[in-house]
Design a protein around this motif. Structure first.
Motif, mmCIF file in Angstrom:
data_model
loop_
_atom_site.group_PDB
_atom_site.id
_atom_site.type_symbol
_atom_site.label_atom_id
_atom_site.label_comp_id
_atom_site.label_asym_id
_atom_site.label_seq_id
_atom_site.Cartn_x
_atom_site.Cartn_y
_atom_site.Cartn_z
ATOM 1 N N CYS A 127 -2.560 8.106 7.316
ATOM 2 C CA CYS A 127 -3.192 9.385 6.937
ATOM 3 C C CYS A 127 -2.946 10.466 7.996
ATOM 4 O O CYS A 127 -2.704 11.626 7.655
ATOM 5 N N TYR A 128 -2.990 10.078 9.264
ATOM 6 C CA TYR A 128 -2.761 11.049 10.340
ATOM 7 C C TYR A 128 -1.317 11.554 10.298
ATOM 8 O O TYR A 128 -1.067 12.750 10.480
ATOM 9 N N THR A 188 0.833 -1.212 0.000
ATOM 10 C CA THR A 188 0.000 0.000 0.000
ATOM 11 C C THR A 188 0.864 1.258 0.000
ATOM 12 O O THR A 188 0.625 2.190 -0.764
ATOM 13 N N VAL A 189 1.868 1.277 0.873
ATOM 14 C CA VAL A 189 2.753 2.437 0.975
ATOM 15 C C VAL A 189 3.551 2.620 -0.313
ATOM 16 O O VAL A 189 3.710 3.749 -0.807
ATOM 17 N N GLU A 190 4.046 1.537 -0.886
ATOM 18 C CA GLU A 190 4.822 1.629 -2.125
ATOM 19 C C GLU A 190 3.975 2.183 -3.264
ATOM 20 O O GLU A 190 4.408 3.084 -4.003
ATOM 21 N N VAL A 191 2.773 1.650 -3.409
ATOM 22 C CA VAL A 191 1.868 2.134 -4.468
ATOM 23 C C VAL A 191 1.520 3.595 -4.243
ATOM 24 O O VAL A 191 1.525 4.407 -5.176
ATOM 25 N N ALA A 192 1.227 3.951 -2.993
ATOM 26 C CA ALA A 192 0.854 5.324 -2.667
ATOM 27 C C ALA A 192 1.999 6.294 -2.942
ATOM 28 O O ALA A 192 1.792 7.350 -3.550
ATOM 29 N N LEU A 193 3.206 5.943 -2.508
ATOM 30 C CA LEU A 193 4.347 6.845 -2.695
ATOM 31 C C LEU A 193 4.659 7.063 -4.170
ATOM 32 O O LEU A 193 4.878 8.201 -4.608
ATOM 33 N N ALA A 252 -2.065 -0.664 -10.894
ATOM 34 C CA ALA A 252 -2.623 0.145 -9.808
ATOM 35 C C ALA A 252 -1.953 1.512 -9.761
ATOM 36 O O ALA A 252 -2.630 2.541 -9.619
ATOM 37 N N VAL A 253 -0.629 1.534 -9.876
ATOM 38 C CA VAL A 253 0.099 2.811 -9.868
ATOM 39 C C VAL A 253 -0.339 3.686 -11.038
ATOM 40 O O VAL A 253 -0.583 4.889 -10.870
ATOM 41 N N ALA A 254 -0.450 3.087 -12.221
ATOM 42 C CA ALA A 254 -0.851 3.847 -13.408
ATOM 43 C C ALA A 254 -2.251 4.432 -13.250
ATOM 44 O O ALA A 254 -2.496 5.600 -13.565
ATOM 45 N N ALA A 255 -3.180 3.616 -12.741
ATOM 46 C CA ALA A 255 -4.556 4.086 -12.574
ATOM 47 C C ALA A 255 -4.638 5.219 -11.564
ATOM 48 O O ALA A 255 -5.291 6.250 -11.816
ATOM 49 N N LEU A 256 -3.990 5.059 -10.427
ATOM 50 C CA LEU A 256 -4.000 6.107 -9.409
ATOM 51 C C LEU A 256 -3.314 7.367 -9.918
ATOM 52 O O LEU A 256 -3.767 8.488 -9.640
ATOM 53 N N THR A 257 -2.243 7.207 -10.673
ATOM 54 C CA THR A 257 -1.530 8.363 -11.214
ATOM 55 C C THR A 257 -2.399 9.134 -12.197
ATOM 56 O O THR A 257 -2.461 10.367 -12.160
ATOM 57 N N ILE A 258 -3.076 8.410 -13.078
ATOM 58 C CA ILE A 258 -3.960 9.056 -14.056
ATOM 59 C C ILE A 258 -5.047 9.860 -13.347
ATOM 60 O O ILE A 258 -5.283 11.034 -13.655
ATOM 61 N N PHE A 259 -5.706 9.216 -12.396
ATOM 62 C CA PHE A 259 -6.821 9.860 -11.710
ATOM 63 C C PHE A 259 -6.360 11.031 -10.846
ATOM 64 O O PHE A 259 -6.921 12.135 -10.928
ATOM 65 N N GLU A 260 -5.329 10.800 -10.050
ATOM 66 C CA GLU A 260 -4.877 11.848 -9.134
ATOM 67 C C GLU A 260 -4.197 12.999 -9.862
ATOM 68 O O GLU A 260 -4.249 14.142 -9.404
ATOM 69 N N SER A 261 -3.568 12.737 -10.998
ATOM 70 C CA SER A 261 -2.964 13.815 -11.792
ATOM 71 C C SER A 261 -4.028 14.808 -12.235
ATOM 72 O O SER A 261 -3.819 16.030 -12.196
ATOM 73 N N ALA A 262 -5.173 14.277 -12.654
ATOM 74 C CA ALA A 262 -6.272 15.146 -13.080
ATOM 75 C C ALA A 262 -6.799 15.967 -11.902
ATOM 76 O O ALA A 262 -7.059 17.171 -12.044
ATOM 77 N N LEU A 274 -4.041 13.920 -1.470
ATOM 78 C CA LEU A 274 -3.069 12.841 -1.311
ATOM 79 C C LEU A 274 -3.514 11.842 -0.249
ATOM 80 O O LEU A 274 -3.268 10.639 -0.366
ATOM 81 N N ILE A 275 -4.187 12.335 0.791
ATOM 82 C CA ILE A 275 -4.741 11.429 1.803
ATOM 83 C C ILE A 275 -5.823 10.552 1.169
ATOM 84 O O ILE A 275 -5.911 9.349 1.446
ATOM 85 N N SER A 276 -6.621 11.154 0.303
ATOM 86 C CA SER A 276 -7.638 10.378 -0.424
ATOM 87 C C SER A 276 -6.985 9.318 -1.297
ATOM 88 O O SER A 276 -7.486 8.202 -1.426
ATOM 89 N N LEU A 277 -5.844 9.668 -1.888
ATOM 90 C CA LEU A 277 -5.114 8.723 -2.732
ATOM 91 C C LEU A 277 -4.704 7.494 -1.925
ATOM 92 O O LEU A 277 -4.836 6.362 -2.393
ATOM 93 N N ILE A 278 -4.197 7.731 -0.720
ATOM 94 C CA ILE A 278 -3.773 6.609 0.127
ATOM 95 C C ILE A 278 -4.949 5.680 0.411
ATOM 96 O O ILE A 278 -4.834 4.451 0.323
ATOM 97 N N LYS A 279 -6.092 6.261 0.723
ATOM 98 C CA LYS A 279 -7.270 5.437 1.007
ATOM 99 C C LYS A 279 -7.787 4.756 -0.258
ATOM 100 O O LYS A 279 -8.317 3.634 -0.199
ATOM 101 N N ASP A 280 -7.609 5.415 -1.402
ATOM 102 C CA ASP A 280 -8.087 4.845 -2.666
ATOM 103 C C ASP A 280 -7.281 3.635 -3.119
ATOM 104 O O ASP A 280 -7.732 2.881 -3.994
ATOM 105 N N THR A 281 -6.083 3.437 -2.549
ATOM 106 C CA THR A 281 -5.308 2.255 -2.924
ATOM 107 C C THR A 281 -6.076 0.977 -2.606
ATOM 108 O O THR A 281 -5.837 -0.064 -3.224
ATOM 109 N N SER A 282 -7.006 1.060 -1.657
ATOM 110 C CA SER A 282 -7.788 -0.119 -1.282
ATOM 111 C C SER A 282 -8.655 -0.613 -2.439
ATOM 112 O O SER A 282 -9.024 -1.788 -2.482
#
Length: 216
Positions: free
Chosen positions: A201-202, A22-27, A91-101, A153-161
């Motif tokens: 997240c905290y 999770t941390v690796e994907v998020a970072l 997963a990294v690609a999908a999160l990157t695409i979405f969060e970049s926007a 970015l906090i939302s991104l971490i939770k979205d990895t789920s």
């Protein structure tokens, strides 16, 4: 007794393995999406004829799509056109695409919040457009951007789920495997998930507050 068994060292280690993923994907997603989002936000702010509108249309399209759909797209659709990622990089690609926007819109809005007179004042001193943008506009806008960027970015971490849908062995996925083998572990695993996500997240939120305090 069930709770003690649920938190056996074997289960805890399995959860920690998922937490590491999770941390690796998020970072990785945070780094890539911040870079791409900053570029897209700047391009939209600069209002380059036609090009900025095309970028804006793409950003608006991605922002209005469910993240789950983008995860499906990167893992199932891209291979159909010859672009193949393993589960982790899908997963990294999908999160990157979405969060970049999402980040590009935050950055564009932050830049637009600076009065136009700032740009005119910078240009009047002999600075070029890009120099004025870099030395005057961005530093002022960045302070206003920090809170929404951190929130995103906090939302991104939770979205990895959500990547559990393609069987990425992240935290939620591993917790599901544990309580799937023994349904009495459902509540303990939900407690563990809440604890781990809260800690990540905290910690990020506290770090962001200290960073924001240094900027003011």
């Amino acid at each position: 007794m069930t709770i003690i068994e649920a938190f056996s060292w074997m289960n805890i280690r399995f959860l920690l393995d998922g937490l590491l993923v999770t941390v690796e994907v998020a970072l990785l997603s945070i780094v890539f999406s911040f870079i791409i989002g900053a570029i897209l936000g700047l391009l939209r702010y600069m209002k380059i004829p036609i090009f900025s509108k095309i970028v804006g249309a793409i950003v608006d399209l991605v922002r209005n799509l469910p993240l789950l759909l983008i995860i499906f797209f990167t893992y199932f659709a891209l291979p159909q056109i010859g672009i193949r990622f393993d589960i982790f990089w899908s997963a990294v690609a999908a999160l990157t695409i979405f969060e970049s926007a999402m980040l590009s819109e935050i950055i564009r809005a932050g830049l637009n919040s600076i009065p136009s007179g700032q740009m005119e004042a910078g240009r009047s001193t002999g600075l070029t457009y890009l120099q004025t943008l870099w030395f005057i506009i961005i530093p002022q806008a960045f302070k206003a951007m920090v809170p929404p960027i951190v929130s995103q970015l906090i939302s991104l971490i939770k979205d990895t789920s959500l990547a559990t849908i393609i069987s990425l062995p992240e935290l939620t996925h591993n917790a599901r495997i544990i309580y799937g083998q023994n349904t009495t572990y459902v509540i303990p695993m939900f407690i563990a998930l809440a604890f781990f996500y809260f800690i990540i997240c905290y910690t990020l939120a506290k770090f962001a507050k200290r960073f924001e305090a240094k900027l003011t």
